[in-house]
Enzyme design. Structure first.
Site, PDB file in Angstrom:
ATOM      1  N   LYS A  80       2.273   2.909  -4.912  1.00 53.20           N
ATOM      2  CA  LYS A  80       3.450   2.200  -4.671  1.00 53.20           C
ATOM      3  C   LYS A  80       4.546   3.116  -4.015  1.00 53.20           C
ATOM      4  O   LYS A  80       4.883   3.909  -4.580  1.00 53.20           O
ATOM      5  CB  LYS A  80       3.983   1.052  -5.828  1.00 53.20           C
ATOM      6  CG  LYS A  80       5.136   0.236  -5.443  1.00 53.20           C
ATOM      7  CD  LYS A  80       5.322  -0.807  -6.630  1.00 53.20           C
ATOM      8  CE  LYS A  80       6.564  -1.567  -6.092  1.00 53.20           C
ATOM      9  NZ  LYS A  80       6.880  -2.764  -7.243  1.00 53.20           N
ATOM     10  N   SER A 153       7.492  -7.487  -5.533  1.00 49.16           N
ATOM     11  CA  SER A 153       7.848  -6.155  -5.396  1.00 49.16           C
ATOM     12  C   SER A 153       6.340  -5.439  -4.772  1.00 49.16           C
ATOM     13  O   SER A 153       6.243  -4.664  -4.035  1.00 49.16           O
ATOM     14  CB  SER A 153       8.205  -5.503  -6.591  1.00 49.16           C
ATOM     15  OG  SER A 153       8.388  -4.274  -6.390  1.00 49.16           O
ATOM     16  N   SER A 177       6.207  -8.204 -11.131  1.00 46.80           N
ATOM     17  CA  SER A 177       5.782  -7.772  -9.688  1.00 46.80           C
ATOM     18  C   SER A 177       4.737  -7.018  -9.790  1.00 46.80           C
ATOM     19  O   SER A 177       3.986  -6.744  -8.725  1.00 46.80           O
ATOM     20  CB  SER A 177       7.083  -6.603  -9.363  1.00 46.80           C
ATOM     21  OG  SER A 177       8.128  -7.418  -8.986  1.00 46.80           O
TER      22      SER A 177
END
Length: 468
Positions: A80, A153, A177
């Protein structure tokens, strides 16, 4: 043999470590697939091809010399784009923070690197890990149907994992998320206990609510990733000091006698029929696997849901304090709005939320004194369309209630810091994945992974791939 990208993380690792295939071969295949597929899906913010190929070549030399560092050695993963990488950019889904670069790896990046993992690149995310993507950045596209939401997210992580553009990824969960993208994209996710995984040099949305965890195709794959990234860290004094279990070795131990709590009223009230039906099937599968399903009364979550935004906003204002005043014009309106909430929250109101939070944690601990885990929906309705989610961005009377309904089953577990496993449970009438949650007391990740593994022995939802 199926296409390389169809292998699971544990399958491809076994083939590499037994020298049936090389890490370089696998990495080249995955980079080619990203080039072929991701132009329309937009799951990657940055593809780190040169880094990945160099890491793969090193992994091949080490594996050939019988120096296998971990179960992830040679396996291509996605990170991420808030996990700092010393050899690649970290944009945090932002324009204002586009050049944020601490010059070092985040702790989770370093642990994966030390374990021999290969970094395909950084995965796209919402601005600052909050609710929506920055208006000037392309949002990832749901590989099952482009008209549907990808979750919040960690959307790039969900899309890339589902589309077989990596064998697993890292996500973060502050209000849901990891879990929303796992639900929307049909992958398996684990939000660990708060502090089980270090957050050092991972850009924060909320220091007190953020959790970093794995997203992959199965519970076994999540176990392999968590085993590497979990553990104490001198750079993060909030990281848990308890030893890290060998999750990948215990994941198949079974769940005979596991006490799973189920509050039927809480799990069905104001919840769509398709979600309820999916959840009841999951309850039956776990029962057939040997779990004891016990009736419980789940604590009242009203305050945790209603005040989550205020609490998160205060932490977000702190995280963005070095940047916000000078770069406010580069912030999107939604993240900016959250920061303003935090800036205007009084100390008295913050203290009230903290007191309510402590009471909720105590009540939830009381439930876990009676059962080992609880099963519950992930969200009260199937994955919505993008058009529906855009209506939530319009301020007004229904806005707050709509958001609160969406996070009603996720936010309480971030406020409590408890671990939660998200598992694919089927498809809705529009052929979009559905998922559910199994939550446990702090540091019960091992049992949750075992429950997920047991469930996935009798179901194949996690094996379904989007029709790309």
């Amino acid at each position: 043999m199926p296409d390389l990208h169809e292998l699971t993380l544990t399958e491809v690792a076994h083939k590499m470590h037994s020298r049936e295939i090389s890490a370089t071969e696998v990495t080249e295949h995955m980079l080619s697939r990203i080039e072929l597929v991701d132009g329309s899906l937009k799951s990657y913010a940055t593809v780190m091809a040169d880094v990945a190929l160099a890491q793969a070549a090193t992994a091949d030399r080490e594996i050939q010399s019988d120096q296998i560092k971990s179960v992830l050695h040679g396996v291509p993963l996605g990170l991420k784009d808030l996990c700092a990488t010393k050899d690649g950019p970290t944009h945090v889904g932002s324009i204002a923070l586009r050049n944020w670069n601490p010059g070092v790896d985040s702790t989770v990046t370093a642990k994966l690197r030390d374990g021999g993992a290969v970094f395909l690149g950084k995965l796209q995310m919402t601005e600052g890990a909050y609710a929506v993507h920055h208006p000037n950045i392309n949002a990832p596209v749901n590989p099952w149907n482009p008209d549907y939401w990808t979750g919040v997210s960690s959307s790039g992580s969900g899309v890339a994992t589902a589309a077989r553009l990596c064998y697993g990824s890292l996500g973060t969960d502050t209000g849901g998320s990891i879990r929303f993208p796992s639900h929307a994209c049909g992958v398996t996710g684990l939000k660990p206990s708060w502090g089980r995984v270090s957050r050092a040099q991972a850009f924060a949305l909320s220091e007190t609510l953020d959790h970093i965890g794995p997203m992959a195709r199965s519970a076994a794959d999540c176990a392999a990733i968590l085993e590497i990234i979990a553990g104490a860290d001198p750079k993060d004094p909030t990281a848990v000091l308890d030893p890290v279990p060998a999750y990948s070795k215990s994941v198949d131990k079974g769940i005979k006698g596991l006490r799973i709590g189920f509050d039927e009223d809480y799990c069905t009230r104001n919840v769509d029929t398709e979600v309820v039906d999916m959840l009841m099937l999951a309850v039956n599968v776990l029962k057939e696997r040997g779990a004891h399903i016990e009736s419980i009364e789940f604590p009242d979550t009203k305050t945790m849901v209603e005040r989550w935004g205020d609490f998160c906003g205060a932490d977000a204002a702190i995280a963005h304090e070095p940047y916000y005043s000078e770069r406010k014009a580069d912030y999107g309106p939604v993240l900016s709005g959250l920061i303003e909430v935090g800036l205007n929250l009084s100390g008295l109101e913050h203290a009230k939320i903290q007191i309510a939070r402590d009471k909720f944690v105590g009540q939830l601990n009381g439930v876990f004194n009676k059962v080992d885990a609880v099963i519950l929906p992930l969200q009260p309705y199937p994955t919505p369309t993008n058009d529906y989610m855009e209506t939530l961005g319009a301020e007004g009377g229904p806005y707050q209630q709509s958001v609160e309904r969406l996070i009603s089953f996720t936010a309480p577990h971030d406020m409590a810091g408890t671990p939660v496993m998200c598992l694919p449970g089927g498809f809705d009438s529009d052929k979009i994945p559905l998922g559910f949650q199994i939550a446990g007391p702090k540091l019960s990740e091992e049992r949750l992974l075992q429950a997920g593994y047991a469930y996935q022995q009798d179901t194949d939802w996690h094996l379904q791939a989007p029709p790309l």
